[in-house]
Scaffold this active site. Structure first.
Site, PDB file in Angstrom:
ATOM      1  N   ARG A 208       0.886  -1.085  -0.010  1.00  0.00           N
ATOM      2  CA  ARG A 208       0.088  -0.050   0.001  1.00  0.00           C
ATOM      3  C   ARG A 208       1.078   1.391   0.006  1.00  0.00           C
ATOM      4  O   ARG A 208       1.815   1.443   0.597  1.00  0.00           O
ATOM      5  CB  ARG A 208      -0.827   0.124   1.382  1.00  0.00           C
TER       6      ARG A 208
ATOM      7  N   TYR B  29      -3.746  11.309   6.102  1.00  0.00           N
ATOM      8  CA  TYR B  29      -3.904   9.849   6.507  1.00  0.00           C
ATOM      9  C   TYR B  29      -2.666   9.126   6.035  1.00  0.00           C
ATOM     10  O   TYR B  29      -2.485   9.228   4.900  1.00  0.00           O
ATOM     11  CB  TYR B  29      -5.390   9.444   6.141  1.00  0.00           C
TER      12      TYR B  29
ATOM     13  N   ASP C  82      -5.377   3.880   0.073  1.00  0.00           N
ATOM     14  CA  ASP C  82      -6.646   3.930   1.077  1.00  0.00           C
ATOM     15  C   ASP C  82      -7.122   5.323   1.153  1.00  0.00           C
ATOM     16  O   ASP C  82      -6.238   6.145   1.516  1.00  0.00           O
ATOM     17  CB  ASP C  82      -6.062   3.301   2.498  1.00  0.00           C
TER      18      ASP C  82
ATOM     19  N   HIS D 114      -9.402   6.390   2.791  1.00  0.00           N
ATOM     20  CA  HIS D 114      -9.793   6.567   4.087  1.00  0.00           C
ATOM     21  C   HIS D 114     -11.089   7.380   4.360  1.00  0.00           C
ATOM     22  O   HIS D 114     -11.152   8.548   5.253  1.00  0.00           O
ATOM     23  CB  HIS D 114      -8.718   7.086   4.734  1.00  0.00           C
TER      24      HIS D 114
ATOM     25  N   GLU E 161      -9.297   1.685  -1.338  1.00  0.00           N
ATOM     26  CA  GLU E 161      -9.921   1.325  -0.229  1.00  0.00           C
ATOM     27  C   GLU E 161     -10.817   2.582   0.387  1.00  0.00           C
ATOM     28  O   GLU E 161     -10.258   3.679   0.292  1.00  0.00           O
ATOM     29  CB  GLU E 161      -8.776   0.935   0.754  1.00  0.00           C
TER      30      GLU E 161
ATOM     31  N   GLU F 222     -13.225  -2.333   6.926  1.00  0.00           N
ATOM     32  CA  GLU F 222     -12.644  -2.282   8.240  1.00  0.00           C
ATOM     33  C   GLU F 222     -13.322  -1.818   9.414  1.00  0.00           C
ATOM     34  O   GLU F 222     -13.132  -2.293  10.494  1.00  0.00           O
ATOM     35  CB  GLU F 222     -11.126  -1.559   8.134  1.00  0.00           C
TER      36      GLU F 222
ATOM     37  N   ARG G 230     -13.191  -5.882   3.892  1.00  0.00           N
ATOM     38  CA  ARG G 230     -12.144  -5.555   4.817  1.00  0.00           C
ATOM     39  C   ARG G 230     -12.443  -5.866   6.338  1.00  0.00           C
ATOM     40  O   ARG G 230     -11.438  -5.975   7.301  1.00  0.00           O
ATOM     41  CB  ARG G 230     -11.786  -4.414   4.834  1.00  0.00           C
TER      42      ARG G 230
ATOM     43  N   GLU H 175      -4.050  -7.663   5.100  1.00  0.00           N
ATOM     44  CA  GLU H 175      -3.177  -6.385   5.498  1.00  0.00           C
ATOM     45  C   GLU H 175      -2.415  -6.733   6.757  1.00  0.00           C
ATOM     46  O   GLU H 175      -2.592  -7.567   7.776  1.00  0.00           O
ATOM     47  CB  GLU H 175      -3.941  -5.311   6.023  1.00  0.00           C
TER      48      GLU H 175
ATOM     49  N   TRP I  38     -12.167  11.563   9.015  1.00  0.00           N
ATOM     50  CA  TRP I  38     -10.944  11.085   9.175  1.00  0.00           C
ATOM     51  C   TRP I  38     -10.508  10.009   8.787  1.00  0.00           C
ATOM     52  O   TRP I  38     -11.181   9.030   8.534  1.00  0.00           O
ATOM     53  CB  TRP I  38     -10.508  11.120  10.896  1.00  0.00           C
TER      54      TRP I  38
HETATM   55  C1  CS2 Z   1      -6.320   2.184   8.009  1.00  0.00           C
HETATM   56  C2  CS2 Z   1      -6.065   1.866   9.500  1.00  0.00           C
HETATM   57  O1  CS2 Z   1      -4.879  -0.175   7.867  1.00  0.00           O
HETATM   58  C3  CS2 Z   1      -5.763   0.636   7.282  1.00  0.00           C
HETATM   59  O2  CS2 Z   1      -6.372   0.377   6.241  1.00  0.00           O
HETATM   60  O3  CS2 Z   1      -7.288   2.247   7.682  1.00  0.00           O
HETATM   61  O4  CS2 Z   1      -4.866   2.582   9.876  1.00  0.00           O
HETATM   62  C4  CS2 Z   1      -7.028   2.626  10.280  1.00  0.00           C
HETATM   63  O5  CS2 Z   1      -6.734   3.985  10.147  1.00  0.00           O
HETATM   64  C5  CS2 Z   1      -6.511   2.524  11.798  1.00  0.00           C
HETATM   65  O6  CS2 Z   1      -6.776   1.139  11.972  1.00  0.00           O
HETATM   66  C6  CS2 Z   1      -7.764   3.024  12.618  1.00  0.00           C
HETATM   67  O7  CS2 Z   1      -7.178   3.017  14.093  1.00  0.00           O
HETATM   68 MG    MG Z   2      -8.027   1.488   5.857  1.00  0.00          MG
END
Ligand code: CS2
Ligand code: MG
Length: 402
Positions: free
Chosen positions: A147, A159, A210, A212, A236, A262, A283, A339, A402
């Site tokens: 990534r 991010y 990502d 995000h 993502e 996620e 995810r 991941e 965020w």
């Molecule tokens: C992120 C994470 O790994 C990822 O794909 O989205 O770093 C996420 O920001 C954190 O797990 C939040 O605690």
């Molecule tokens: Mg993520």
């Protein structure tokens, strides 16, 4: 067999983790991850005050009944806190059942469907060149999938870009830090990152990115289309997913494979996305989606609709979750990728584990159970330390995602 005791262990070897340990009258114990980044004590209390009293005396082999008891019996069902607590119990019970059988957990799920689990690492840098140098590092480490995230000119932070290269811990302060975001600056810059990466490294590695949760559907369609020439494995969290139907717009504009989930905690969070094939990878993972028991249901439903798994594996998910997820990954027929954002040495010392990395793949090991333990004496040396995830505002001060 009966559950005789259970306790929550909160430890902070550089970041907070919540672990549930279940003990039985036959001497077998099992552990589960209940870590919810920035909300750890909520899960710890849910377990201690509202779950553990109901576990004492139950047969640990009755995993499904316990799951249904904790889900349907919660009344206030679903949500990240409830489902992380259920996940911790479920994972610990699968650990006990596999230990009782003398088998690694993946054998109880149906055995290995592959020889190894392809994982992706996180390369990031303050600018495109720094991010490209980190991609080179991950290629040297043997990763087949990487990534890539980079800083955005004109934004003080963004991010996925960390100071500490191998580990990315976003929960960085006692109260939420405030990040600044500009979608227009981001959309203009990201394609340049992947153009540089393909020019420098060619096409032999999977590249991932990502977004995000920060785009609208039409912005995600624009970004997906602009990234198509660079053949990403996935884009993502392009769009927040409360409105699952919003992904229909993204699909109309791009063939870019999409991954979300996620932050999902039940199958219901993804039902439309999966059955309308609006995504390509789901995810959700063990710790936040109700444990192995529920994650199998999500994966099987996804498999009916050409959707593959891509379990979350950030540093804020403990090695217990990583271990259990790798057993799941080794078994699940519609596997995509796992991941693997490495943990620090201090964390690995608190959580001794059987899983291993080699040549871009991981294996959970063949220790009975999920193969991860907790060193309680060492864990006790790292007391909880409050840490919040950041918040995000647009340049005009508007609260954003965020
Ligand atoms: C992120 C994470 O790994 C990822 O794909 O989205 O770093 C996420 O920001 C954190 O797990 C939040 O605690
Ligand atoms: Mg993520």
């Amino acid at each position: 067999m009966k559950i005789t005791d259970a306790r929550v262990i909160v430890t902070c070897p550089g970041r907070n983790f919540v672990t549930l340990k279940i003990e039985t009258d036959e001497g077998l114990t099992g552990i589960g991850d209940g870590t919810l980044n920035g909300r750890e004590l909520a899960v710890a209390s849910y377990l201690t005050d509202h779950v553990i009293p109901c576990l004492i005396g139950r047969d640990p082999h009755r995993i499904e009944d316990t799951w249904q008891y904790l889900y349907r019996g919660a009344y206030w069902r679903r949500g990240p806190v409830t489902m992380s607590a259920i996940a911790a119990v479920d994972t610990a019970l699968w650990d006990i059942k596999a230990k009782a059988a003398g088998l690694p957990l993946y054998q109880l799920l149906g055995g290995a469907s592959r020889t190894g689990v392809m994982v992706y690492g996180h390369a990031n840098g303050a600018d495109i060149e720094a991010a490209a140098d980190e991609v080179a590092h991950y290629i040297e480490l043997g990763y087949k999938a990487i990534r890539a995230q980079c800083g955005i000119p004109g934004l003080p932070s963004t991010y996925g870009v960390s100071k500490d290269k191998m580990f990315y811990e976003p929960a960085d302060a006692d109260l939420p830090t405030e990040n600044i975001w500009s979608t227009s600056k981001y959309l203009d810059h990201v394609p340049k990152l992947f153009e540089t990466l393909r020019d420098r490294f060619g096409w032999d590695h999977h590249l991932l990115h990502d977004a995000h949760h920060r785009l609208t559907p039409i912005e995600a369609g624009r970004l997906g289309k602009s990234l198509e020439p660079y053949r990403l494995f996935w884009l993502e969290d392009a769009v927040p997913t409360e409105n699952q139907e919003g992904f229909r717009i993204v699909r109309q504009h791009t063939t870019q494979p999409l991954a979300v989930g996620e932050i999902f905690n039940t199958i219901w969070d993804a039902k439309t996305l999966i059955e309308e094939q609006l995504i390509d990878y789901i995810r959700a993972t063990v710790v936040h989606a109700g444990g192995i028991t529920h994650l199998r249901r999500i994966a099987d439903f996804a498999g009916l609709h050409h959707v593959r798994t891509g379990c979350h594996g950030a540093t804020d998910l403990s090695p217990v979750c990583m271990g259990a997820a790798l057993h799941f990954d080794l078994w699940v027929p519609n596997f995509g990728v796992q991941e693997y954002m490495r943990h620090t040495e201090a964390t690995d010392a608190v959580f001794p584990h059987a899983y291993s990395f080699a040549g871009g793949y991981m294996h959970p090991g063949d220790t009975p159970g999920h193969g991860v333990e907790i060193d309680e004496a060492l864990a006790a040396k790292y007391p909880y330390s409050r840490a919040f995830l950041p918040v995000n505002r647009l340049e005009d001060g508007t609260m954003w995602n965020w």
